[in-house]
Design a protein around this motif. Structure first.
Motif, PDB file in Angstrom:
ATOM      1  N   ARG A   1     -22.343   6.875  -7.433  1.00 51.30           N
ATOM      2  CA  ARG A   1     -22.522   5.526  -7.971  1.00 51.30           C
ATOM      3  C   ARG A   1     -23.102   5.598  -9.386  1.00 51.30           C
ATOM      4  O   ARG A   1     -23.644   6.617  -9.809  1.00 51.30           O
ATOM      5  CB  ARG A   1     -23.416   4.699  -7.047  1.00 51.30           C
ATOM      6  N   ASN A   2     -23.036   4.470 -10.112  1.00 50.66           N
ATOM      7  CA  ASN A   2     -23.432   4.495 -11.524  1.00 50.66           C
ATOM      8  C   ASN A   2     -24.929   4.306 -11.698  1.00 50.66           C
ATOM      9  O   ASN A   2     -25.649   3.933 -10.775  1.00 50.66           O
ATOM     10  CB  ASN A   2     -22.621   3.475 -12.334  1.00 50.66           C
ATOM     11  N   PHE A   3     -25.368   4.523 -12.927  1.00 49.20           N
ATOM     12  CA  PHE A   3     -26.791   4.546 -13.248  1.00 49.20           C
ATOM     13  C   PHE A   3     -27.489   3.235 -12.930  1.00 49.20           C
ATOM     14  O   PHE A   3     -28.666   3.220 -12.538  1.00 49.20           O
ATOM     15  CB  PHE A   3     -26.963   4.876 -14.740  1.00 49.20           C
ATOM     16  N   TRP A   4     -26.783   2.093 -13.084  1.00 53.54           N
ATOM     17  CA  TRP A   4     -27.435   0.791 -12.979  1.00 53.54           C
ATOM     18  C   TRP A   4     -27.609   0.314 -11.543  1.00 53.54           C
ATOM     19  O   TRP A   4     -28.245  -0.734 -11.330  1.00 53.54           O
ATOM     20  CB  TRP A   4     -26.656  -0.250 -13.781  1.00 53.54           C
ATOM     21  N   GLU A   5     -27.064   1.008 -10.559  1.00 51.79           N
ATOM     22  CA  GLU A   5     -27.284   0.612  -9.168  1.00 51.79           C
ATOM     23  C   GLU A   5     -28.693   0.994  -8.758  1.00 51.79           C
ATOM     24  O   GLU A   5     -29.186   2.080  -9.084  1.00 51.79           O
ATOM     25  CB  GLU A   5     -26.239   1.256  -8.265  1.00 51.79           C
ATOM     26  N   ALA A   6     -29.341   0.103  -8.022  1.00 52.65           N
ATOM     27  CA  ALA A   6     -30.776   0.226  -7.752  1.00 52.65           C
ATOM     28  C   ALA A   6     -31.153   1.565  -7.138  1.00 52.65           C
ATOM     29  O   ALA A   6     -32.159   2.184  -7.538  1.00 52.65           O
ATOM     30  CB  ALA A   6     -31.232  -0.915  -6.846  1.00 52.65           C
ATOM     31  N   ASP A   7     -30.364   2.049  -6.160  1.00 53.70           N
ATOM     32  CA  ASP A   7     -30.751   3.289  -5.494  1.00 53.70           C
ATOM     33  C   ASP A   7     -30.549   4.515  -6.392  1.00 53.70           C
ATOM     34  O   ASP A   7     -31.043   5.603  -6.088  1.00 53.70           O
ATOM     35  CB  ASP A   7     -29.985   3.472  -4.174  1.00 53.70           C
ATOM     36  N   VAL A   8     -29.826   4.352  -7.500  1.00 52.87           N
ATOM     37  CA  VAL A   8     -29.714   5.414  -8.506  1.00 52.87           C
ATOM     38  C   VAL A   8     -30.798   5.221  -9.566  1.00 52.87           C
ATOM     39  O   VAL A   8     -31.581   6.127  -9.856  1.00 52.87           O
ATOM     40  CB  VAL A   8     -28.316   5.402  -9.151  1.00 52.87           C
ATOM     41  N   TYR A   9     -30.851   4.038 -10.123  1.00 52.50           N
ATOM     42  CA  TYR A   9     -31.789   3.719 -11.208  1.00 52.50           C
ATOM     43  C   TYR A   9     -33.229   4.027 -10.813  1.00 52.50           C
ATOM     44  O   TYR A   9     -33.989   4.618 -11.596  1.00 52.50           O
ATOM     45  CB  TYR A   9     -31.627   2.236 -11.536  1.00 52.50           C
ATOM     46  N   ASN A  10     -33.621   3.653  -9.603  1.00 50.81           N
ATOM     47  CA  ASN A  10     -35.025   3.786  -9.180  1.00 50.81           C
ATOM     48  C   ASN A  10     -35.440   5.229  -8.906  1.00 50.81           C
ATOM     49  O   ASN A  10     -36.632   5.494  -8.699  1.00 50.81           O
ATOM     50  CB  ASN A  10     -35.286   2.932  -7.944  1.00 50.81           C
ATOM     51  N   GLN A  11     -34.496   6.157  -8.894  1.00 49.66           N
ATOM     52  CA  GLN A  11     -34.860   7.562  -8.683  1.00 49.66           C
ATOM     53  C   GLN A  11     -35.212   8.283  -9.994  1.00 49.66           C
ATOM     54  O   GLN A  11     -35.625   9.436  -9.961  1.00 49.66           O
ATOM     55  CB  GLN A  11     -33.719   8.305  -7.983  1.00 49.66           C
TER      56      GLN A  11
END
Length: 513
Positions: free
Chosen positions: A289-299
Protein backbone atom coordinates in the motif's frame (compact mmCIF):
# COMPACT_ATOMS: atom_id res chain seq x y z
CA UNK A 1 10.74 32.43 -14.28
CA UNK A 2 13.31 29.81 -15.41
CA UNK A 3 11.01 26.81 -14.98
CA UNK A 4 8.11 28.64 -16.61
CA UNK A 5 10.04 29.42 -19.78
CA UNK A 6 11.69 26.05 -20.08
CA UNK A 7 8.37 24.28 -19.65
CA UNK A 8 6.62 26.75 -21.95
CA UNK A 9 9.17 26.19 -24.69
CA UNK A 10 8.86 22.44 -24.18
CA UNK A 11 5.10 22.46 -24.61
CA UNK A 12 5.53 24.63 -27.67
CA UNK A 13 7.93 22.14 -29.25
CA UNK A 14 5.53 19.29 -28.63
CA UNK A 15 2.63 21.29 -29.99
CA UNK A 16 4.59 22.16 -33.11
CA UNK A 17 5.27 18.49 -33.76
CA UNK A 18 1.62 17.55 -33.49
CA UNK A 19 0.09 20.53 -35.34
CA UNK A 20 -2.07 19.92 -38.39
CA UNK A 21 -2.59 22.04 -41.44
CA UNK A 22 -6.32 21.55 -41.87
CA UNK A 23 -8.32 24.36 -43.48
CA UNK A 24 -9.44 27.06 -41.07
CA UNK A 25 -12.84 28.55 -40.61
CA UNK A 26 -13.22 32.28 -40.83
CA UNK A 27 -13.58 32.40 -37.05
CA UNK A 28 -10.41 30.37 -36.41
CA UNK A 29 -8.46 32.53 -38.84
CA UNK A 30 -9.58 35.68 -37.04
CA UNK A 31 -8.43 34.20 -33.73
CA UNK A 32 -5.04 33.28 -35.20
CA UNK A 33 -4.63 36.80 -36.63
CA UNK A 34 -5.44 38.30 -33.25
CA UNK A 35 -2.83 36.12 -31.54
CA UNK A 36 -0.19 37.11 -34.10
CA UNK A 37 -0.95 40.78 -33.50
CA UNK A 38 -0.68 40.29 -29.72
CA UNK A 39 2.68 38.58 -30.13
CA UNK A 40 3.99 41.41 -32.31
CA UNK A 41 2.78 43.98 -29.78
CA UNK A 42 4.42 42.10 -26.91
CA UNK A 43 7.71 41.91 -28.81
CA UNK A 44 7.58 45.66 -29.48
CA UNK A 45 6.93 46.32 -25.78
CA UNK A 46 9.90 44.16 -24.87
CA UNK A 47 12.20 46.06 -27.26
CA UNK A 48 11.03 49.38 -25.81
CA UNK A 49 11.67 48.01 -22.31
CA UNK A 50 15.23 47.09 -23.29
CA UNK A 51 15.84 50.71 -24.28
CA UNK A 52 14.43 51.88 -20.94
CA UNK A 53 16.71 49.47 -19.09
CA UNK A 54 19.69 50.75 -21.05
CA UNK A 55 18.77 54.27 -19.91
CA UNK A 56 18.59 53.12 -16.25
CA UNK A 57 14.81 53.70 -16.17
CA UNK A 58 13.46 51.63 -13.23
CA UNK A 59 10.21 50.99 -15.15
CA UNK A 60 12.13 49.09 -17.81
CA UNK A 61 12.36 45.84 -15.90
CA UNK A 62 8.64 45.88 -15.07
CA UNK A 63 7.77 46.49 -18.71
CA UNK A 64 10.05 43.69 -19.95
CA UNK A 65 8.57 41.23 -17.43
CA UNK A 66 5.03 42.21 -18.44
CA UNK A 67 5.87 41.79 -22.13
CA UNK A 68 7.32 38.33 -21.55
CA UNK A 69 4.22 37.31 -19.60
CA UNK A 70 2.07 38.47 -22.53
CA UNK A 71 4.14 36.32 -24.88
CA UNK A 72 3.69 33.36 -22.57
CA UNK A 73 -0.09 33.83 -22.61
CA UNK A 74 -0.13 34.14 -26.39
CA UNK A 75 1.83 30.92 -26.90
CA UNK A 76 -0.36 29.09 -24.37
CA UNK A 77 -3.46 30.16 -26.33
CA UNK A 78 -1.79 29.38 -29.65
CA UNK A 79 -1.27 25.78 -28.58
CA UNK A 80 -5.03 25.52 -28.00
CA UNK A 81 -6.09 27.41 -31.12
CA UNK A 82 -6.68 25.40 -34.23
CA UNK A 83 -4.45 26.55 -37.09
CA UNK A 84 -2.12 28.67 -34.98
CA UNK A 85 1.56 28.17 -35.94
CA UNK A 86 3.63 27.65 -32.82
CA UNK A 87 6.96 27.82 -34.77
CA UNK A 88 5.94 31.29 -35.97
CA UNK A 89 5.38 32.39 -32.39
CA UNK A 90 8.72 30.94 -31.36
CA UNK A 91 10.47 33.07 -33.96
CA UNK A 92 9.88 36.04 -31.66
CA UNK A 93 11.92 34.31 -28.98
CA UNK A 94 14.80 33.85 -31.42
CA UNK A 95 14.73 37.54 -32.26
CA UNK A 96 14.78 38.48 -28.59
CA UNK A 97 17.66 36.11 -27.98
CA UNK A 98 19.58 37.87 -30.74
CA UNK A 99 18.68 41.21 -29.16
CA UNK A 100 20.07 40.08 -25.79
CA UNK A 101 23.20 38.61 -27.36
CA UNK A 102 23.93 41.87 -29.20
CA UNK A 103 23.39 43.88 -26.01
CA UNK A 104 25.77 41.69 -24.06
CA UNK A 105 28.39 41.93 -26.80
CA UNK A 106 28.42 45.72 -26.41
CA UNK A 107 29.44 45.54 -22.73
CA UNK A 108 33.25 45.81 -22.30
CA UNK A 109 34.98 42.93 -20.57
CA UNK A 110 35.01 43.30 -16.80
CA UNK A 111 32.04 45.68 -16.76
CA UNK A 112 28.72 44.37 -15.54
CA UNK A 113 26.55 47.41 -14.96
CA UNK A 114 23.76 46.07 -17.15
CA UNK A 115 23.77 42.57 -15.71
CA UNK A 116 21.48 43.51 -12.83
CA UNK A 117 18.71 43.95 -15.41
CA UNK A 118 19.49 40.95 -17.57
CA UNK A 119 16.40 39.41 -19.11
CA UNK A 120 15.43 35.95 -17.91
CA UNK A 121 14.92 35.03 -21.54
CA UNK A 122 18.65 35.14 -22.21
CA UNK A 123 19.30 32.48 -19.61
CA UNK A 124 16.21 30.34 -20.07
CA UNK A 125 15.56 29.89 -23.77
CA UNK A 126 18.94 28.37 -24.70
CA UNK A 127 18.39 25.79 -21.99
CA UNK A 128 15.13 24.86 -23.72
CA UNK A 129 17.01 23.19 -26.58
CA UNK A 130 16.24 19.93 -24.76
CA UNK A 131 12.78 21.22 -23.91
CA UNK A 132 10.59 18.29 -24.92
CA UNK A 133 12.76 15.83 -23.01
CA UNK A 134 12.90 18.08 -19.97
CA UNK A 135 9.14 18.45 -19.97
CA UNK A 136 8.69 14.70 -19.81
CA UNK A 137 11.17 14.46 -16.95
CA UNK A 138 9.99 17.48 -14.97
CA UNK A 139 6.23 17.50 -15.12
CA UNK A 140 5.97 13.75 -14.90
CA UNK A 141 6.65 14.47 -11.24
CA UNK A 142 3.15 15.96 -10.90
CA UNK A 143 1.65 12.59 -11.77
CA UNK A 144 4.11 10.60 -9.66
CA UNK A 145 3.15 12.14 -6.31
CA UNK A 146 -0.07 12.79 -4.43
CA UNK A 147 -1.03 16.42 -3.95
CA UNK A 148 -2.95 16.38 -0.69
CA UNK A 149 -3.51 18.54 2.43
CA UNK A 150 -0.16 17.45 3.90
CA UNK A 151 1.63 18.72 0.79
CA UNK A 152 -0.49 21.88 0.85
CA UNK A 153 0.60 22.46 4.46
CA UNK A 154 4.20 22.04 3.34
CA UNK A 155 3.68 24.60 0.58
CA UNK A 156 2.21 26.99 3.14
CA UNK A 157 5.29 26.60 5.34
CA UNK A 158 7.71 27.16 2.46
CA UNK A 159 5.79 30.30 1.45
CA UNK A 160 5.61 31.79 4.96
CA UNK A 161 8.16 31.06 7.70
CA UNK A 162 10.50 29.22 5.31
CA UNK A 163 10.30 31.46 2.25
CA UNK A 164 13.80 32.80 2.92
CA UNK A 165 15.43 29.33 3.04
CA UNK A 166 13.48 28.34 -0.09
CA UNK A 167 14.77 31.36 -2.03
CA UNK A 168 18.32 30.74 -0.74
CA UNK A 169 18.05 27.09 -1.75
CA UNK A 170 17.06 28.10 -5.27
CA UNK A 171 19.92 30.60 -5.58
CA UNK A 172 22.45 28.06 -4.27
CA UNK A 173 21.12 25.39 -6.60
CA UNK A 174 21.42 27.59 -9.69
CA UNK A 175 25.19 27.86 -9.16
CA UNK A 176 25.49 24.07 -8.86
CA UNK A 177 22.83 23.08 -11.38
CA UNK A 178 25.31 22.26 -14.15
CA UNK A 179 27.00 19.83 -11.75
CA UNK A 180 23.94 18.20 -10.17
CA UNK A 181 21.07 18.13 -12.65
CA UNK A 182 22.81 16.00 -15.33
CA UNK A 183 23.17 13.20 -12.75
CA UNK A 184 19.39 13.08 -12.18
CA UNK A 185 18.67 13.55 -15.88
CA UNK A 186 20.77 10.50 -16.77
CA UNK A 187 18.98 8.51 -14.07
CA UNK A 188 15.57 9.48 -15.51
CA UNK A 189 14.54 11.36 -12.36
CA UNK A 190 12.76 14.75 -12.31
CA UNK A 191 14.85 17.83 -11.59
CA UNK A 192 12.14 19.02 -9.23
CA UNK A 193 12.80 16.00 -7.01
CA UNK A 194 16.49 16.88 -6.84
CA UNK A 195 15.66 20.45 -5.84
CA UNK A 196 13.08 19.36 -3.24
CA UNK A 197 15.48 16.99 -1.49
CA UNK A 198 18.36 19.45 -1.55
CA UNK A 199 16.20 22.32 -0.23
CA UNK A 200 14.94 20.25 2.69
CA UNK A 201 18.24 18.54 3.48
CA UNK A 202 20.79 21.37 3.28
CA UNK A 203 19.30 24.53 1.70
CA UNK A 204 21.97 24.00 -0.95
CA UNK A 205 24.96 24.40 1.39
CA UNK A 206 27.49 21.75 0.42
CA UNK A 207 29.36 21.87 3.76
CA UNK A 208 26.20 21.24 5.78
CA UNK A 209 26.67 18.53 8.44
CA UNK A 210 23.96 17.27 10.79
CA UNK A 211 24.32 16.27 14.43
CA UNK A 212 23.76 12.67 13.36
CA UNK A 213 26.73 12.82 10.95
CA UNK A 214 24.90 13.26 7.63
CA UNK A 215 26.97 15.48 5.34
CA UNK A 216 26.91 17.36 2.07
CA UNK A 217 24.17 18.95 -0.05
CA UNK A 218 22.22 15.67 -0.13
CA UNK A 219 23.05 14.72 3.49
CA UNK A 220 24.47 11.21 3.17
CA UNK A 221 25.38 9.26 6.26
CA UNK A 222 28.92 7.90 6.11
CA UNK A 223 28.02 4.20 5.68
CA UNK A 224 25.32 4.86 3.10
CA UNK A 225 27.63 7.19 1.20
CA UNK A 226 30.32 4.49 1.08
CA UNK A 227 27.86 2.10 -0.57
CA UNK A 228 27.33 4.59 -3.38
CA UNK A 229 30.92 5.64 -3.91
CA UNK A 230 31.17 8.58 -1.52
CA UNK A 231 33.82 9.12 1.14
CA UNK A 232 37.54 9.87 1.39
CA UNK A 233 39.00 10.19 -2.10
CA UNK A 234 42.56 9.55 -0.92
CA UNK A 235 43.47 13.21 -0.44
CA UNK A 236 41.56 13.68 2.80
CA UNK A 237 38.50 15.14 1.05
CA UNK A 238 35.10 13.59 1.75
CA UNK A 239 33.22 13.46 -1.56
CA UNK A 240 29.90 13.64 0.26
CA UNK A 241 30.58 17.39 0.11
CA UNK A 242 31.05 17.39 -3.67
CA UNK A 243 27.78 18.43 -5.39
CA UNK A 244 28.35 16.37 -8.53
CA UNK A 245 29.23 13.18 -6.65
CA UNK A 246 26.47 13.67 -4.09
CA UNK A 247 23.81 14.17 -6.79
CA UNK A 248 24.99 11.08 -8.67
CA UNK A 249 24.87 8.97 -5.50
CA UNK A 250 21.46 10.39 -4.57
CA UNK A 251 19.98 9.51 -7.98
CA UNK A 252 21.39 5.99 -7.78
CA UNK A 253 20.07 5.57 -4.24
CA UNK A 254 16.57 6.77 -5.14
CA UNK A 255 16.32 4.54 -8.19
CA UNK A 256 17.41 1.58 -6.10
CA UNK A 257 14.72 2.38 -3.51
CA UNK A 258 12.03 3.01 -6.12
CA UNK A 259 12.86 -0.32 -7.72
CA UNK A 260 12.05 -1.98 -4.39
CA UNK A 261 9.03 0.18 -3.59
CA UNK A 262 6.89 0.07 -6.72
CA UNK A 263 8.32 3.36 -8.11
CA UNK A 264 6.71 5.29 -5.25
CA UNK A 265 8.42 8.64 -4.73
CA UNK A 266 6.81 9.03 -1.31
CA UNK A 267 8.12 5.69 -0.04
CA UNK A 268 11.53 6.32 -1.60
CA UNK A 269 11.68 9.65 0.24
CA UNK A 270 10.59 7.93 3.44
CA UNK A 271 13.48 5.52 2.98
CA UNK A 272 15.86 8.43 2.28
CA UNK A 273 14.96 9.98 5.61
CA UNK A 274 13.73 7.16 7.84
CA UNK A 275 15.90 4.26 6.69
CA UNK A 276 15.64 1.92 3.73
CA UNK A 277 15.23 -1.17 5.91
CA UNK A 278 12.23 0.29 7.70
CA UNK A 279 10.64 1.47 4.44
CA UNK A 280 10.98 -1.95 2.82
CA UNK A 281 9.57 -3.75 5.88
CA UNK A 282 6.60 -1.39 6.06
CA UNK A 283 5.94 -1.70 2.34
CA UNK A 284 6.09 -5.48 2.32
CA UNK A 285 4.14 -5.80 5.57
CA UNK A 286 1.33 -3.62 4.23
CA UNK A 287 0.95 -5.59 1.05
CA UNK A 288 2.34 -2.81 -1.09
CA UNK A 289 0.00 0.00 0.00
CA UNK A 290 1.06 3.63 -0.47
CA UNK A 291 2.69 5.99 1.98
CA UNK A 292 -0.47 7.98 2.79
CA UNK A 293 -2.50 5.02 4.09
CA UNK A 294 -2.74 5.18 7.87
CA UNK A 295 -1.25 1.76 8.61
CA UNK A 296 1.78 2.68 6.46
CA UNK A 297 2.12 6.35 7.40
CA UNK A 298 1.92 5.71 11.16
CA UNK A 299 4.83 3.25 11.09
CA UNK A 300 7.26 6.02 10.19
CA UNK A 301 8.68 8.46 12.78
CA UNK A 302 7.26 11.99 12.96
CA UNK A 303 10.40 13.39 11.32
CA UNK A 304 9.76 11.27 8.23
CA UNK A 305 6.05 12.11 8.25
CA UNK A 306 7.10 15.76 8.01
CA UNK A 307 9.99 15.19 5.60
CA UNK A 308 8.07 13.55 2.76
CA UNK A 309 5.42 16.27 2.18
CA UNK A 310 7.98 19.03 2.69
CA UNK A 311 10.23 17.66 -0.07
CA UNK A 312 7.24 17.26 -2.39
CA UNK A 313 6.05 20.78 -1.54
CA UNK A 314 9.45 22.30 -2.40
CA UNK A 315 9.54 20.34 -5.65
CA UNK A 316 6.00 21.46 -6.49
CA UNK A 317 6.91 25.12 -5.97
CA UNK A 318 10.00 24.64 -8.14
CA UNK A 319 7.69 23.61 -10.99
CA UNK A 320 4.76 25.96 -10.32
CA UNK A 321 6.12 29.20 -8.81
CA UNK A 322 3.87 31.61 -10.67
CA UNK A 323 0.72 29.84 -9.49
CA UNK A 324 1.65 30.80 -5.93
CA UNK A 325 2.94 34.31 -6.64
CA UNK A 326 6.48 33.10 -6.05
CA UNK A 327 9.27 34.86 -7.95
CA UNK A 328 12.55 33.01 -7.91
CA UNK A 329 15.51 35.35 -8.46
CA UNK A 330 17.43 35.34 -11.71
CA UNK A 331 20.93 34.03 -11.09
CA UNK A 332 23.81 34.66 -13.48
CA UNK A 333 25.52 31.32 -12.94
CA UNK A 334 27.32 30.63 -16.22
CA UNK A 335 30.39 28.56 -15.19
CA UNK A 336 33.89 29.94 -15.75
CA UNK A 337 37.33 29.18 -14.25
CA UNK A 338 38.95 31.78 -12.00
CA UNK A 339 42.76 31.73 -11.88
CA UNK A 340 44.19 33.58 -8.91
CA UNK A 341 46.67 36.27 -9.88
CA UNK A 342 47.99 36.45 -6.32
CA UNK A 343 47.63 34.45 -3.09
CA UNK A 344 44.16 34.74 -1.63
CA UNK A 345 41.44 32.96 0.31
CA UNK A 346 37.70 32.62 -0.25
CA UNK A 347 37.20 35.06 2.62
CA UNK A 348 39.40 37.62 0.89
CA UNK A 349 37.65 37.10 -2.45
CA UNK A 350 34.26 37.51 -0.80
CA UNK A 351 35.27 40.94 0.50
CA UNK A 352 36.85 42.32 -2.66
CA UNK A 353 34.16 40.95 -5.01
CA UNK A 354 31.43 42.86 -3.18
CA UNK A 355 27.82 41.79 -3.69
CA UNK A 356 26.85 43.37 -7.00
CA UNK A 357 24.00 41.30 -8.44
CA UNK A 358 23.88 39.02 -5.40
CA UNK A 359 22.22 40.12 -2.16
CA UNK A 360 24.40 37.98 0.12
CA UNK A 361 27.62 38.20 -1.85
CA UNK A 362 29.55 35.33 -3.41
CA UNK A 363 31.03 33.37 -0.51
CA UNK A 364 28.38 30.63 -0.61
CA UNK A 365 28.71 30.27 -4.39
CA UNK A 366 32.51 30.01 -4.17
CA UNK A 367 32.34 27.53 -1.31
CA UNK A 368 29.72 25.39 -3.03
CA UNK A 369 31.70 25.33 -6.27
CA UNK A 370 35.01 24.65 -4.48
CA UNK A 371 34.12 22.32 -1.60
CA UNK A 372 37.73 21.13 -1.14
CA UNK A 373 38.82 24.50 0.23
CA UNK A 374 37.99 26.00 3.60
CA UNK A 375 36.96 29.64 3.48
CA UNK A 376 40.09 30.74 5.36
CA UNK A 377 42.54 28.48 3.51
CA UNK A 378 45.39 30.48 1.93
CA UNK A 379 45.48 29.58 -1.78
CA UNK A 380 48.65 30.28 -3.78
CA UNK A 381 48.78 32.35 -6.94
CA UNK A 382 47.94 30.23 -9.97
CA UNK A 383 45.24 28.23 -8.17
CA UNK A 384 42.21 27.75 -10.42
CA UNK A 385 38.81 27.98 -8.74
CA UNK A 386 35.41 27.07 -10.13
CA UNK A 387 33.43 30.30 -10.51
CA UNK A 388 31.07 32.12 -12.88
CA UNK A 389 31.59 34.66 -15.63
CA UNK A 390 30.25 37.39 -13.35
CA UNK A 391 32.62 36.45 -10.52
CA UNK A 392 35.58 36.37 -12.91
CA UNK A 393 34.68 39.83 -14.20
CA UNK A 394 34.37 41.23 -10.69
CA UNK A 395 37.66 39.59 -9.68
CA UNK A 396 39.56 41.16 -12.56
CA UNK A 397 38.06 44.53 -11.77
CA UNK A 398 38.33 44.64 -7.98
CA UNK A 399 40.58 41.91 -6.59
CA UNK A 400 43.91 42.10 -8.40
CA UNK A 401 44.98 45.69 -7.74
CA UNK A 402 43.59 48.81 -6.17
CA UNK A 403 42.30 50.05 -2.85
CA UNK A 404 39.57 47.42 -2.42
CA UNK A 405 41.99 44.57 -3.10
CA UNK A 406 44.41 45.95 -0.50
CA UNK A 407 41.61 46.52 2.00
CA UNK A 408 40.37 42.94 1.59
CA UNK A 409 43.87 41.60 2.18
CA UNK A 410 44.33 43.81 5.26
CA UNK A 411 41.05 42.62 6.74
CA UNK A 412 41.73 38.91 6.32
CA UNK A 413 45.26 39.24 7.71
CA UNK A 414 44.17 41.22 10.75
CA UNK A 415 45.04 39.51 14.06
CA UNK A 416 42.61 40.52 16.82
CA UNK A 417 45.10 39.48 19.53
CA UNK A 418 47.39 42.36 18.55
CA UNK A 419 44.71 44.80 19.70
CA UNK A 420 45.36 43.80 23.33
CA UNK A 421 48.06 45.90 25.05
CA UNK A 422 50.01 43.84 27.60
CA UNK A 423 51.64 45.73 30.50
CA UNK A 424 53.70 44.64 33.50
CA UNK A 425 52.37 44.55 37.09
CA UNK A 426 51.51 47.87 38.70
CA UNK A 427 53.67 48.77 41.76
CA UNK A 428 53.38 51.48 44.42
CA UNK A 429 56.38 53.81 44.64
CA UNK A 430 57.45 55.70 47.82
CA UNK A 431 57.81 59.21 46.39
CA UNK A 432 59.95 60.39 49.34
CA UNK A 433 62.52 57.69 48.85
CA UNK A 434 62.43 57.88 45.05
CA UNK A 435 64.65 61.02 44.77
CA UNK A 436 67.19 59.65 47.21
CA UNK A 437 67.54 56.45 45.25
CA UNK A 438 67.82 57.96 41.77
CA UNK A 439 71.59 58.47 41.99
CA UNK A 440 72.17 54.90 43.17
CA UNK A 441 69.83 53.56 40.49
CA UNK A 442 71.68 55.46 37.78
CA UNK A 443 74.98 54.02 38.96
CA UNK A 444 73.55 50.50 39.06
CA UNK A 445 72.01 50.89 35.59
CA UNK A 446 75.33 51.97 34.10
CA UNK A 447 77.06 49.00 35.66
CA UNK A 448 74.43 46.58 34.37
CA UNK A 449 74.59 47.98 30.85
CA UNK A 450 78.36 47.62 30.78
CA UNK A 451 78.15 44.04 32.02
CA UNK A 452 75.48 43.02 29.47
CA UNK A 453 76.58 41.28 26.27
CA UNK A 454 75.73 43.06 23.04
CA UNK A 455 72.15 42.32 21.86
CA UNK A 456 71.78 40.84 18.42
CA UNK A 457 70.42 43.27 15.86
CA UNK A 458 67.48 40.98 14.96
CA UNK A 459 65.98 38.23 17.12
CA UNK A 460 65.61 34.87 15.44
CA UNK A 461 62.15 33.57 14.80
CA UNK A 462 61.35 30.33 16.63
CA UNK A 463 61.62 27.24 14.49
CA UNK A 464 58.83 25.55 16.44
CA UNK A 465 55.47 26.84 17.61
CA UNK A 466 52.85 25.65 20.10
CA UNK A 467 49.28 25.96 18.81
CA UNK A 468 47.12 28.25 20.95
CA UNK A 469 43.43 27.72 21.59
CA UNK A 470 41.26 28.97 18.72
CA UNK A 471 44.10 29.17 16.18
CA UNK A 472 43.88 27.68 12.69
CA UNK A 473 46.73 26.46 10.52
CA UNK A 474 45.99 29.25 8.03
CA UNK A 475 46.20 31.92 10.75
CA UNK A 476 49.54 30.51 11.94
CA UNK A 477 50.84 30.41 8.36
CA UNK A 478 49.92 34.06 7.90
CA UNK A 479 51.51 34.96 11.26
CA UNK A 480 54.87 33.44 10.31
CA UNK A 481 54.67 34.25 6.57
CA UNK A 482 54.30 30.63 5.44
CA UNK A 483 52.31 28.96 2.73
CA UNK A 484 49.49 26.96 4.35
CA UNK A 485 50.06 23.97 2.10
CA UNK A 486 53.81 23.92 2.75
CA UNK A 487 53.28 24.23 6.51
CA UNK A 488 50.77 21.37 6.42
CA UNK A 489 53.18 19.20 4.41
CA UNK A 490 56.10 19.78 6.79
CA UNK A 491 53.91 18.81 9.75
CA UNK A 492 52.10 15.95 7.94
CA UNK A 493 48.68 17.58 8.38
CA UNK A 494 46.06 16.41 5.90
CA UNK A 495 43.92 18.86 3.93
CA UNK A 496 41.55 20.30 3.16
CA UNK A 497 40.53 20.78 6.79
CA UNK A 498 44.09 21.08 8.16
CA UNK A 499 42.89 20.08 11.63
CA UNK A 500 45.19 21.08 14.51
CA UNK A 501 44.75 21.04 18.30
CA UNK A 502 45.77 23.39 21.11
CA UNK A 503 49.25 22.56 22.42
CA UNK A 504 50.31 20.81 19.22
CA UNK A 505 53.94 21.53 18.28
CA UNK A 506 54.44 22.72 14.71
CA UNK A 507 57.66 22.93 12.75
CA UNK A 508 58.07 26.29 11.02
CA UNK A 509 60.49 25.11 8.32
CA UNK A 510 60.14 27.27 5.22
CA UNK A 511 58.52 30.19 7.03
CA UNK A 512 59.80 33.76 6.73
CA UNK A 513 62.86 34.80 8.73
Amino acid sequence: MPQMFRSLFAVAVLAAISSNAAALSRRDQASVDALNQRMQAAEARYRDAMVMIGNADPEGQKQSDAALEDMEDVIAQCMKQRGCSVPTMLTAYKRLLKLNADAEADVPEGEDEGDDHASPLAADVPEAARAAHLLADDHRFDKMVQFNPAVQAGIRRWLTDMRGPLISSYENYQYMRHLMWPQYERAGLPEALLFGIMAKESNGKVHSTSRAGAAGPMQFMYATGRRFGLGDDGTGFDTRYDPRSAAEASAEYLNERMGQLNRSIELALAAYNGGEGRALRVYQGSGGRNFWEADVYNQFPSETQDYVPMVIAAAWLFLHPREYGLSFPRVDAKPAPLRLAQPSSIYQLTICLGNRGERDGYMRALRNLNPRYKAESWLPAGTTLNATTRIVGLYNRWCTTGARAELARTLVLSDPTTAIVRMGPVTTVDMGAEAASQEDEATDTTAREQAKPAKPSKPKRPRDYRVQRGETLTAIAQKFQCDTGDLAKVNKIKGPRFAIRPGQKLKLDGCGE
